[in-house]
Write an enzyme that holds these catalytic residues in place. Structure first.
Site, PDB file in Angstrom:
ATOM      1  N   GLU A 258       3.326  -9.153  -5.376  1.00 20.99           N
ATOM      2  CA  GLU A 258       4.362  -8.973  -6.243  1.00 20.99           C
ATOM      3  C   GLU A 258       3.988  -7.536  -6.484  1.00 20.99           C
ATOM      4  O   GLU A 258       3.372  -7.010  -7.074  1.00 20.99           O
ATOM      5  CB  GLU A 258       4.110  -9.608  -7.613  1.00 20.99           C
ATOM      6  CG  GLU A 258       4.081 -11.166  -7.682  1.00 20.99           C
ATOM      7  CD  GLU A 258       5.519 -11.895  -7.450  1.00 20.99           C
ATOM      8  OE1 GLU A 258       6.360 -10.983  -7.491  1.00 20.99           O
ATOM      9  OE2 GLU A 258       5.356 -12.770  -6.751  1.00 20.99           O
ATOM     10  N   CYS A 297       7.901  -4.690 -14.273  1.00 23.23           N
ATOM     11  CA  CYS A 297       8.146  -4.946 -13.013  1.00 23.23           C
ATOM     12  C   CYS A 297       9.483  -5.300 -12.670  1.00 23.23           C
ATOM     13  O   CYS A 297      10.401  -5.205 -11.828  1.00 23.23           O
ATOM     14  CB  CYS A 297       7.197  -5.592 -12.006  1.00 23.23           C
ATOM     15  SG  CYS A 297       7.197  -7.322 -13.012  1.00 23.23           S
TER      16      CYS A 297
HETATM   17  P1  NAP Z   1      -1.959  -0.476  -8.374  1.00 22.76           P
HETATM   18  O1  NAP Z   1      -2.251   0.528  -8.440  1.00 22.76           O
HETATM   19  O2  NAP Z   1      -1.421  -0.872  -6.972  1.00 22.76           O
HETATM   20  O3  NAP Z   1      -3.065  -1.543  -8.866  1.00 22.76           O
HETATM   21  C1  NAP Z   1      -2.937  -2.997  -8.941  1.00 22.76           C
HETATM   22  C2  NAP Z   1      -4.019  -3.507  -8.972  1.00 22.76           C
HETATM   23  O4  NAP Z   1      -4.877  -3.363  -7.415  1.00 22.76           O
HETATM   24  C3  NAP Z   1      -5.288  -2.833  -9.872  1.00 22.76           C
HETATM   25  O5  NAP Z   1      -5.994  -4.213 -10.419  1.00 22.76           O
HETATM   26  C4  NAP Z   1      -6.066  -2.127  -8.961  1.00 22.76           C
HETATM   27  O6  NAP Z   1      -7.618  -1.728  -9.517  1.00 22.76           O
HETATM   28  C5  NAP Z   1      -6.321  -3.032  -7.745  1.00 22.76           C
HETATM   29  N1  NAP Z   1      -6.847  -2.464  -6.458  1.00 22.76           N
HETATM   30  C6  NAP Z   1      -6.369  -0.995  -5.992  1.00 22.76           C
HETATM   31  N2  NAP Z   1      -6.939  -0.987  -4.795  1.00 22.76           N
HETATM   32  C7  NAP Z   1      -7.793  -2.108  -4.580  1.00 22.76           C
HETATM   33  C8  NAP Z   1      -8.452  -2.605  -3.495  1.00 22.76           C
HETATM   34  N3  NAP Z   1      -8.616  -1.634  -2.473  1.00 22.76           N
HETATM   35  N4  NAP Z   1      -9.113  -3.688  -3.514  1.00 22.76           N
HETATM   36  C9  NAP Z   1      -8.809  -4.480  -4.565  1.00 22.76           C
HETATM   37  N5  NAP Z   1      -8.038  -4.204  -5.585  1.00 22.76           N
HETATM   38  C10 NAP Z   1      -7.443  -3.007  -5.603  1.00 22.76           C
HETATM   39  O7  NAP Z   1      -0.663  -0.707  -9.247  1.00 22.76           O
HETATM   40  P2  NAP Z   1      -0.687  -0.414 -11.048  1.00 22.76           P
HETATM   41  O8  NAP Z   1      -0.457   1.063 -11.140  1.00 22.76           O
HETATM   42  O9  NAP Z   1      -1.842  -1.083 -11.748  1.00 22.76           O
HETATM   43  O10 NAP Z   1       0.730  -1.251 -11.462  1.00 22.76           O
HETATM   44  C11 NAP Z   1       1.964  -0.727 -11.260  1.00 22.76           C
HETATM   45  C12 NAP Z   1       2.894  -1.130 -10.129  1.00 22.76           C
HETATM   46  O11 NAP Z   1       2.826  -2.704 -10.319  1.00 22.76           O
HETATM   47  C13 NAP Z   1       4.209  -0.900 -10.106  1.00 22.76           C
HETATM   48  O12 NAP Z   1       4.643  -0.353  -9.069  1.00 22.76           O
HETATM   49  C14 NAP Z   1       4.902  -2.122 -10.675  1.00 22.76           C
HETATM   50  O13 NAP Z   1       6.240  -2.271  -9.792  1.00 22.76           O
HETATM   51  C15 NAP Z   1       4.053  -3.188 -10.057  1.00 22.76           C
HETATM   52  N6  NAP Z   1       4.144  -4.550 -10.705  1.00 22.76           N
HETATM   53  C16 NAP Z   1       4.748  -5.330 -10.265  1.00 22.76           C
HETATM   54  C17 NAP Z   1       4.985  -6.623 -10.654  1.00 22.76           C
HETATM   55  C18 NAP Z   1       5.511  -7.803 -10.055  1.00 22.76           C
HETATM   56  O14 NAP Z   1       5.380  -9.164 -10.619  1.00 22.76           O
HETATM   57  N7  NAP Z   1       6.235  -7.806  -8.917  1.00 22.76           N
HETATM   58  C19 NAP Z   1       4.539  -6.966 -12.165  1.00 22.76           C
HETATM   59  C20 NAP Z   1       3.827  -5.674 -12.709  1.00 22.76           C
HETATM   60  C21 NAP Z   1       3.800  -4.432 -12.056  1.00 22.76           C
HETATM   61  P3  NAP Z   1      -7.781  -0.624 -10.276  1.00 22.76           P
HETATM   62  O15 NAP Z   1      -7.304  -0.548 -11.456  1.00 22.76           O
HETATM   63  O16 NAP Z   1      -9.467  -0.785 -10.406  1.00 22.76           O
HETATM   64  O17 NAP Z   1      -7.690   0.469  -9.286  1.00 22.76           O
END
Ligand code: NAP
Length: 520
Positions: A258, A297
């Site tokens: 997502e 999102c």
């Molecule tokens: P993110 O930086 O991609 O991080 C998301 C999650 O992935 C965090 O828990 C992060 O952990 C983890 N992660 C990062 N690198 C990883 C790796 N190598 N291995 C395992 N886990 C890893 O996103 P965000 O900044 O939290 O969220 C914002 C984005 O989410 C926006 O672009 C938004 O559109 C999207 N979003 C989408 C939805 C949907 O339902 N489609 C819902 C909400 C948000 P750490 O925090 O520890 O780095």
């Protein structure tokens, strides 16, 4: 370091890393409130413990009994509702309303899946449709069934919904019969940590069913196995990285992504200023721009308005946006808080600067100082509510490519035809949700046909549902959530559909009476 160190919950025990780790911050005041660290923790051991103990404990139960577990989780979280709301306000920069949206979303989702479990009854096999005669005689029979996968569901969540993001995935996995290991985004893990503590203290789940990694993922991906499922919410960049991870590829681990989405709202040509339809449109746009400071999102990022009504719509939106009080969520009158992290603030500033290359500022804008109530000037990760308008709708490209994850949206005038609206919506490359605000049946049908292939969900805004809808930004457990293309190509929730992602579909072929005996 006097702030608490948030522990992970692994192999049925609380454990903390060996290093200092990363700080969690109150984004309104920039004060450090806690620390997370996972160094030295046995992540591989935790996954195996969940697979073996948690998996068996859940497979010993029927759907109805697993539904009861979800009901108990719901009850425990409901009992701790105020503390969870406080936590989301402290660590997420949420107003009380925003925090309730997350926490009540979690509680409501668990309740919906508890009911679904009850309705599935005391069975442990899920039938996939009707059986079918395979040979010349009716004795040779075929039946598709769903059974729980024998691995662990690894749930990786984004920073914006630490409670609901967990519950939507965990409810489906647990009902399916898979234990969960959840990894919230580090920056806002205060709420996910508290939520886990509430569930552990209430002792509502059998051993091994729930684990928490609070902080960096460590070797989480390296330790995945072929029966596991990876469910991810976050940015498209991280989603791509996880999907391409060598272990995920080699072991064909199912991955649900997502990701980002440039959600659209299309105002139909029949909407007149002052009508119920227009009220609904204005309300939904303002809610999506400002609820959770635009960090949803599903929030509307692109607003397609017939050129003929554009000026009036912009004036009406400006009037409503001007009423929103921005500041420290601890103050009662505040209706929009700060962005969740310093990085978010930097990203939103940069993203708005890019969008400005093709648009004019109608309201707000990065150059405007933010008058934040209840904090010292210059403190906190505040960004002004910003409404932009494309200079040239036909040529604008960035508005369809760049998701600014904050209180920012762009008006794009169009010619009032469903064909042009659909073509512009499709330029987003695949979205979670788009909205069509019209009571004109012909326009609606044409827009639905044009827009549905590019969206996981279409919200059909009619003046008739003004007082009956939650708006396009709310994800409901009964409807699917996800979207094609840049939205990640995933799908969650949607009643039983969300449960099936955590099960293996197997086709049984054999003697009909025997098949019927073992599957009912
Ligand atoms: P993110 O930086 O991609 O991080 C998301 C999650 O992935 C965090 O828990 C992060 O952990 C983890 N992660 C990062 N690198 C990883 C790796 N190598 N291995 C395992 N886990 C890893 O996103 P965000 O900044 O939290 O969220 C914002 C984005 O989410 C926006 O672009 C938004 O559109 C999207 N979003 C989408 C939805 C949907 O339902 N489609 C819902 C909400 C948000 P750490 O925090 O520890 O780095």
């Amino acid at each position: 370091m006097s702030e608490p160190r948030l522990e992970s919950y692994l192999q049925g025990r609380w454990a903390v890393g060996t290093q200092k780790g990363s700080p969690l911050v109150n984004p309104a005041t920039e004060e450090v409130i806690a620390w997370t660290d996972t160094s030295g923790l046995d992540i591989g051991g935790a996954l195996e413990f969940a697979r073996v103990r948690g998996g068996q404990n859940l497979r010993d139960l029927s759907f109805k009994e697993r539904g009861k577990l979800l009901g108990s989780m719901r009850e425990a979280l409901h009992g701790a509702r105020e503390a969870l709301i406080d936590s989301a306000m402290l660590n997420g920069g949420c107003t009380r309303g925003d925090a309730k949206f997350d926490v009540d979303g979690a509680i409501g989702t668990l309740a919906a899946y508890a009911e679904l479990g009850e309705s599935l009854g005391d069975v442990d096999v899920l039938l996939d449709g009707e059986g079918v005669q395979l040979g010349r005689s009716p004795k040779f029979w075929g039946q598709h069934v769903y059974l729980p996968r024998r691995g662990v569901a690894v749930l990786i969540n984004a920073f914006n919904f630490p409670a609901w993001g967990f519950a939507e995935k965990a409810a489906c996995a647990i009902l399916a019969g898979m234990p969960v290991v959840t990894k919230p985004a580090s920056a806002t893990s205060h709420t996910a940590h508290l939520l886990t503590k509430v569930l552990v203290d209430a002792n509502v789940l059998p051993e091994g069913v729930m684990s928490l990694i609070c902080g960096a993922p460590g070797e989480l991906l390296e330790r995945l196995a072929s029966q596991d499922v990876l469910a991810f919410t976050g940015s498209a960049v991280t989603g791509r990285r996880l999907r391409q991870h060598p272990v995920v590829v080699e072991k064909s681990v199912p991955v649900n992504v997502e990701a980002d989405s440039l959600n659209a709202a299309v105002l139909g040509p029949d909407a007149e200023l002052g009508s119920d339809l227009m009220q609904l449109f204005l309300r939904d746009v303002v809610t999506d721009m400002t609820q959770k400071t635009g960090q949803k999102c599903t929030a509307i990022r692109r607003i397609f308005v017939p050129a003929a009504t554009c000026d009036g719509v912009i004036e009406a939106l400006k009037e409503r946006l001007a009423e929103i009080v921005v500041g420290n969520p601890a103050q009662k009158e505040v209706r929009m808080g700060p962005l969740a992290t310093q990085q978010q603030l930097a990203d939103v500033k940069e993203g708005t600067r890019r969008l400005r290359e093709e648009s004019e500022v109608m309201f707000g804008g990065a150059d405007q100082p933010v008058k934040a109530v209840g904090v010292a000037e210059g403190t906190g990760y505040f960004f002004p509510i910003t409404l932009l308008k494309s200079r040239d709708s036909a040529k604008s490209a960035l508005v369809h490519q760049h998701e600014v994850f904050g209180p920012v949206a762009t008006i794009v005038p169009y010619d009032g035809t469903a064909d042009q609206a659909s073509e512009l919506v499709a330029r987003g490359g695949g979205s979670l949700v788009s909205s069509i605000f019209t009571d004109d049946k012909k326009f609606l049908k044409q827009a639905m046909m044009g827009m549905a292939p590019y969206n996981g969900r279409l919200y059909l805004g009619s003046g008739k549902i003004l007082d009956h809808t939650f708006g396009p930004g709310t994800v409901l457990p009964q409807s699917t959530h996800g979207g094609p293309g840049r939205a990640g190509g995933g799908e969650e929730l949607g009643g039983i559909r969300g449960v099936q992602h955590f099960m293996q579909r197997t086709s049984l072929q054999g003697y009909r009476p025997l098949i019927e005996k073992i599957t009912t």
